[in-house]
Design an enzyme around this catalytic site. Sequence first.
Site, PDB file in Angstrom:
ATOM      1  CE1 TYR A 115      -3.694   2.530   0.733  1.00 42.39           C
ATOM      2  CE2 TYR A 115      -2.291   3.289   2.521  1.00 42.39           C
ATOM      3  CZ  TYR A 115      -3.390   3.461   1.704  1.00 42.39           C
ATOM      4  OH  TYR A 115      -4.178   4.581   1.852  1.00 42.39           O
ATOM      5  CE  LYS A 121      -3.587   5.307  -1.449  1.00 44.60           C
ATOM      6  NZ  LYS A 121      -4.688   5.962  -2.163  1.00 44.60           N
TER       7      LYS A 121
END
Length: 339
Positions: free
Chosen positions: A212, A216
Amino acid sequence: MALAQLLDNFSQLAGPYALPIFALVGAFSALHYAFRFLNAFTSIFILSGTNVRKFGPPGSWAVVTGASDGLGKEFAVQLAQKGFNIVLVSRTLSKLNALAVEIESKYPKTQTKVLAMDFAQDSAADYKKLSDLVQNLDIAILINNVGKSHNMPVPFLETEDAEMEDIITINVKGTLKVTKIIAPGMVERKRGLILTMGSFGGFLPTPLLATYSGSKAFLQHWSTSLGAELQPHGVQVQLVIAYLITSAMSKIRKPSMMIPTPKGFVKACLGKIGVTGTAGGRAGTITPFWAHSVMHWAIESLGIWNSFVLKKNKDMHVSIRKRALRKKEREAAALKKGH
Ligand SMILES: NC(=O)c1ccc[n+]([C@@H]2O[C@H](COP(=O)([O-])OP(=O)(O)OC[C@H]3O[C@@H](n4cnc5c(N)ncnc54)[C@H](OP(=O)(O)O)[C@@H]3O)[C@@H](O)[C@H]2O)c1
């Protein structure tokens, strides 16, 4: 010791000029920090961002991905309140239809369109449907909000392949493909806003959320690069950094000073478009919620963000994982008892 030696050598070399040189360097650093502080303070607490109405006239549209819940739902509602028609995209048609009815009854002049698609499927047919749906619309704003995190913090080597692939397919490929569909029209009309949800996880490497965090961080660099490319065409591109917000994804229900509701966060976000001082002056980036912005500023300005923050971040996610595993065990035991 090495620094003392260096200063001593420099003093001997510079002779009578050493003191004025030290004074000048000291004054320059003090001014630099004073300016940074003032810039952060005014950006966080005083300056307003660009009015979103600048990006399109009444009758123009906003496209929101991940629109049926959390931040996406709130972006849709608040943009409708500001007079934009809304295209709502997420997986669950019933939730999208319910939101469309809610928006149209609250703001009767607003039109809505819905598209149910699962970004994890990466289906060419779905992207074609989106492209057809927006073909003749004047899209002023794109909110790249859809995103997936890990179900719970997990060491990278134990991350299930399906979870890893979904995170990259939704967060990265989905955002890129939607932007490729929407941005050409904005360039043609020479106006538009593309806002992409980043995260503290993209700004700070986050152990146990490695995939994750990496997705990002990808969006951070991609968005800023795209912003520089589209700026001459009148299109503004913004990456939005957030710490935690109450939502299904964060699994936090109770708001606090550090954790706003989606309503509070989105209001702050739409009020700070272009105020990059909220994100330490990073080009094309905003950290719109004041408490997140203060934390962002403290981490960057105090120069402590390397190993100290990495360790704290890791400790925090190790502890969240332990609690999540214990909860899972309790739930499994309760289920077994029930049978
Ligand atoms: N909440 C936080 O603390 C936080 C912090 C930093 C950044 N962010 C970022 O903010 C964004 C929104 O997060 P959130 O907390 O609002 O999430 P959320 O409450 O879980 O909502 C996610 C939305 O995306 C839709 N969605 C999920 N998977 C999808 C898929 N595969 N295809 C299409 N739509 C899908 C969901 O609707 P359906 O289930 O109907 O599809 C829902 O509308 C994300 O990009 C997240 O990374 C959140």
